[in-house]
Design a protein around this motif. Sequence first.
Motif, mmCIF file in Angstrom:
data_model
loop_
_atom_site.group_PDB
_atom_site.id
_atom_site.type_symbol
_atom_site.label_atom_id
_atom_site.label_comp_id
_atom_site.label_asym_id
_atom_site.label_seq_id
_atom_site.Cartn_x
_atom_site.Cartn_y
_atom_site.Cartn_z
ATOM 1 N N LYS D 17 -46.934 42.702 22.399
ATOM 2 C CA LYS D 17 -47.871 41.722 21.838
ATOM 3 C C LYS D 17 -47.233 40.934 20.693
ATOM 4 O O LYS D 17 -47.535 39.761 20.482
ATOM 5 C CB LYS D 17 -49.122 42.451 21.320
ATOM 6 N N VAL D 21 -45.657 36.255 20.053
ATOM 7 C CA VAL D 21 -46.224 35.562 18.884
ATOM 8 C C VAL D 21 -45.117 35.221 17.903
ATOM 9 O O VAL D 21 -45.082 34.119 17.327
ATOM 10 C CB VAL D 21 -47.307 36.437 18.216
ATOM 11 N N GLY D 185 -51.359 37.185 17.016
ATOM 12 C CA GLY D 185 -51.895 36.152 17.886
ATOM 13 C C GLY D 185 -53.398 36.040 17.875
ATOM 14 O O GLY D 185 -53.958 35.018 18.282
ATOM 15 N N ASP D 200 -52.149 35.195 10.100
ATOM 16 C CA ASP D 200 -51.558 36.071 11.098
ATOM 17 C C ASP D 200 -50.302 36.659 10.461
ATOM 18 O O ASP D 200 -49.328 35.937 10.209
ATOM 19 C CB ASP D 200 -51.215 35.265 12.364
#
Lengths: 249, 249, 249, 249, 249, 249
Positions: D17, D21, D185, D200
């Motif tokens: 993940k 990003v 993200g 973020d």
Amino acid sequence: MRLLVLNSNNSEIVTGKVAPVARAAASPGTEIVAVTGTFGPRVIGTRAENALAEASTLALIARHGKDCDAAMIAVSYDTGLRAARELFSLPVVGMTEAGLLTACMLGGRIGIVTFGRRVLPLYQEVIESYGLASRVCAWRVVESAAAYRAGAHPELDQELIALANDLVQKDFAEVIIITGAVMAGVPARLQPQVPVPIVDCVVAGVRQAEMLASLRLPKPRAGSFAFPDGREVINVDPAIAAAFAGKGP
Amino acid sequence: MRLLVLNSNNSEIVTGKVAPVARAAASPGTEIVAVTGTFGPRVIGTRAENALAEASTLALIARHGKDCDAAMIAVSYDTGLRAARELFSLPVVGMTEAGLLTACMLGGRIGIVTFGRRVLPLYQEVIESYGLASRVCAWRVVESAAAYRAGAHPELDQELIALANDLVQKDFAEVIIITGAVMAGVPARLQPQVPVPIVDCVVAGVRQAEMLASLRLPKPRAGSFAFPDGREVINVDPAIAAAFAGKGP
Amino acid sequence: MRLLVLNSNNSEIVTGKVAPVARAAASPGTEIVAVTGTFGPRVIGTRAENALAEASTLALIARHGKDCDAAMIAVSYDTGLRAARELFSLPVVGMTEAGLLTACMLGGRIGIVTFGRRVLPLYQEVIESYGLASRVCAWRVVESAAAYRAGAHPELDQELIALANDLVQKDFAEVIIITGAVMAGVPARLQPQVPVPIVDCVVAGVRQAEMLASLRLPKPRAGSFAFPDGREVINVDPAIAAAFAGKGP
Amino acid sequence: MRLLVLNSNNSEIVTGKVAPVARAAASPGTEIVAVTGTFGPRVIGTRAENALAEASTLALIARHGKDCDAAMIAVSYDTGLRAARELFSLPVVGMTEAGLLTACMLGGRIGIVTFGRRVLPLYQEVIESYGLASRVCAWRVVESAAAYRAGAHPELDQELIALANDLVQKDFAEVIIITGAVMAGVPARLQPQVPVPIVDCVVAGVRQAEMLASLRLPKPRAGSFAFPDGREVINVDPAIAAAFAGKGP
Amino acid sequence: MRLLVLNSNNSEIVTGKVAPVARAAASPGTEIVAVTGTFGPRVIGTRAENALAEASTLALIARHGKDCDAAMIAVSYDTGLRAARELFSLPVVGMTEAGLLTACMLGGRIGIVTFGRRVLPLYQEVIESYGLASRVCAWRVVESAAAYRAGAHPELDQELIALANDLVQKDFAEVIIITGAVMAGVPARLQPQVPVPIVDCVVAGVRQAEMLASLRLPKPRAGSFAFPDGREVINVDPAIAAAFAGKGP
Amino acid sequence: MRLLVLNSNNSEIVTGKVAPVARAAASPGTEIVAVTGTFGPRVIGTRAENALAEASTLALIARHGKDCDAAMIAVSYDTGLRAARELFSLPVVGMTEAGLLTACMLGGRIGIVTFGRRVLPLYQEVIESYGLASRVCAWRVVESAAAYRAGAHPELDQELIALANDLVQKDFAEVIIITGAVMAGVPARLQPQVPVPIVDCVVAGVRQAEMLASLRLPKPRAGSFAFPDGREVINVDPAIAAAFAGKGP
């Protein structure tokens, strides 16, 4: 108005130095009632003496505060201040509290001179308890008992001036406080030789006490400064007992 | 060793609750000497009472501490702690101080339950003066005088359990302190229903006092906790006067 | 009771200095189990070594803590303290934590001597993480590795005495801490020449660990110190893996 | 430039993940090297796992950092950050550190959402250790493991939006941080429904790492972040041992 | 992208020093738009001048920020930063804020050199307002106006190097900041003779501004940094009035 | 004495509310000179307006302070206070500063009511900059513009009373401050229904300004509050320019 100026020590010499300065500092129309403690330490200079003198503060206000509009504790540890603020209805200020709060309006960084290494931690604890520690930039200590003697003290004056200037030069102090009730009146004498304001805590105490009296705010009816209703105390000074019974000023 | 457990109030009922818990908590070989004040407040619950009881702490240690190896102030405001630490040579701990320092080794965030809204600011001031305010995550207040009555208090117990669990749930408390000498022995009763440790301040006080005594460290000869040599006090409890004259424990 | 005293370094010489002091400090009936790490740094003196030694602390307790009533981390960075407090059920204290909390009951202002400029920030971070930074009045640094050599170190002793006295004179320290497990036993030797108490952190650690064990408080079942149930770890020391599987002390 | 993005856990799903990003966030010309730990916890969620993962951070940088210009720790506890900053010459940032410092430029009061009550104290300790606790106005906790599952999580998104808005409404948050590498993200997806910026942390970490690399500042040669020269470590990951021997990136 | 670098003073010489450093520090593709104030102080060196220059900051951004992606206040008091962050939609950073936040990622203890005793309290207030005071370990003051003169200043360089090293030696500084926009470019020159990183605040400001712009976060729609909608201002710079009317960048 | 009461906004309605309260609060013999700003914001309610109004404070004192003995800034953000304290010789106080310092003598925990969520962070920043944040126990927000309308506001009064009592009940406030110059005179009206003192900041400001004037302390000749000698400012209000030229009050 009448302002009770109380020396919780048993040292008439200190009261004798404080009273005329308080009178000179007061507004026109303010009468200064200066009283001295009758038990406990001669002069507070230690933690145990300070503990004993808390009762002295309460007894003096209980006994002499009746016709007064406010009280000023002329002991630089502000001994018994919060207890007095709770037990009595008249406004009470401590001389160091008043000096510090006044200094906050005169500069950002406060430099402090104390008499004796031993008491420095006591003053730090007092100031931390007011939440004002971050305003104090530095401390200096004088080891001298000259202030308690009568007459002029030109050598002590010179030492104080040197320390105050050192606080300005090395620690960027923007306002100076010299602790000790016995220092009443001295700041004005030193001021011409120091480039930032020196607060006389007795003068500040008198004026802040007058200020509080002028506000005519009510005694708190809730919280930790409300009158301690229905409490039982035994074997204490009769004036204090009377105050607990609701007969205090 | 002999450990003086002193209740600076005049409340035999509280001493009666504290003493057996102290005895059960003590190491084998430790004798608990439990004494109660003879002047000042029945039970400290206000600032003025606390001020009066400082002298009571000094008087009790001066009078009863002679053959003791340490003293524990069984008043949850730790009344007179610093003054006693200065005036006397034997180690002195406060029950709340001991409870807090012990709690620091049991979790990060300390939740505290106090009895009565009015005293919460007093405890906060005590804890701030120890520099430990940042360890306290939240407070809860019980309004109940049931603890001072004899017998079991199942309703109070349930309320305390609920508040402790609320501190854990809502404020992430990792260890709980319930203030008040009168609470001696209660935490052990509540513990099974609370998922984090509850410190009994009387138990912690006894153990920390023993610990200090075991270290056999010398009385400070410098600084604000050195003996206050050559000071003059008048009209105070004779035992206190004797202590100032160097005859204290 | 049995008290695990663990040196998370791989330095038998330090363990050799700590163990007899721990034994002398312990209560009658306490057995000291002294163990030394088997991986990671020889002596922790940097951040990266300290990070590696956290696992060493966990491994040592996992492997040797089974029959112990408490554990004391004899590394002055208290390496792995919080992790150990979470993973294991037995009480765990760090020697510096214990020394600091003990010092809090002996004076207001704590002066600290560290070995080496480089580690001073590490100690500051540890003390800040305990919320005790405001209690520390000043620091001094010794640059010397003499303490790790066998035999007497009269020159180092004199330097430590001078620094301790300097902390008292210039910074008003009221209690002194000398960091480093290798300093075990040294404070008692220096004490006669220093006017305020010097805390031996190994001694304080032993006594505080005994104190925690005596309280018989339950392992937290909630919060960040509850046992980390159901977690998966791989390729770690088998004793640590067993502890995660619920088989630790 | 090449930026090492390291997941000190053994959770490929989280790396999966984070990596895209990070790639999307990087400047043109920056290559993201994403690596995952090979020992220690699957996912850090407790104090003991965090302690174990510190070595994982060091091992990952030692093994993969050679041709990189900077490293970003993609673990939201910034596990091993200070140790890595000391042991290696290349700049290292933690994702939460980067997110917080970035948030400081976007508003005054920072509101934080964490996953799980248990880890909240861990984050608080991290943030206090950065001296940034006073910037955080409030916390919210989500109890959900949905984020670790593949696919969209509309329910979790709605909960996060509600909590972020609650922080704005009730606690006057002016910028929001959602902790957790697995959240990479997600802020961009929630942003349209929250009236203040959401940082973020992976994005901020990438950009701050690039920024540090661009400064081309020298490795400290003094102080606690200088290379730990001449230290002896045994039985550790060979890459870490090589780094201690001066062969690290 | 286009980055507005604004000198809120009326000192072209300072802008002339800042602009080339900003250009050299910028990423490829970033255009630096350097502008100078047209009213208020020549050089900010006092509190009153700083107050006047707040409007200058607003006017410069209002007038020149239209086609810019971010703004960097090249005044080391970060004059008008929060006001600008509220009034405008483009990201704004202060050079000292950026330098401090960057320094936080390079070491733990930050040492700061200021020009002139008089301004030291102003910087302290700025840094306290960012909540970063605890990161600063010590200050040094240079009394010199040489920096404002053209050409090389080898004597000033030597003094700065000496002070930086003194911060490292005596106060354990791990990263150094030299205040003052006029110092742009100087840190790189001093760096070889100082063993810890020296942050150039103009360089950090440029990079942090680029970083903020890259995040493409929305203007807050709630809280104290939302646009001040519907406010009425009179007799102010027309560009500022236009910004209040919603026509600002 | 003559006391300048200055409203740095352009809102005659606020000046009209402040002036009679100031007159009623002043000592016998004090003349209140109430003036209103001529440029900048109508009413300060945002950061950018506050920045613009700093010059307004300086201009008003420069223009109207000549024959005055002290000045009180009747804007509750104390806009321009430190700048004015530097530029002018006459004592200057801010109304919120004065209210806070006065509150410090009336209780320990201060509860504050502000008008509007948006400005709460601004007040927090002001109070933190005074080092008084630890004295504030809690905040409440009223969303109402009623205070700016003429006539009585019984609904607003009831809301304020409810919030003040809530601060006492839930957050143990021992003294209350209601921010906003437009609130002048309101506290006295609410006081009967609130059990702890409510400080009227305008009243406190008048009295503290009188107090400062009575001390007759010299203008600092050193430090950040000394007169900014020899500074060059251009294109500013002519009265401000004259003040910089040494012709200010």
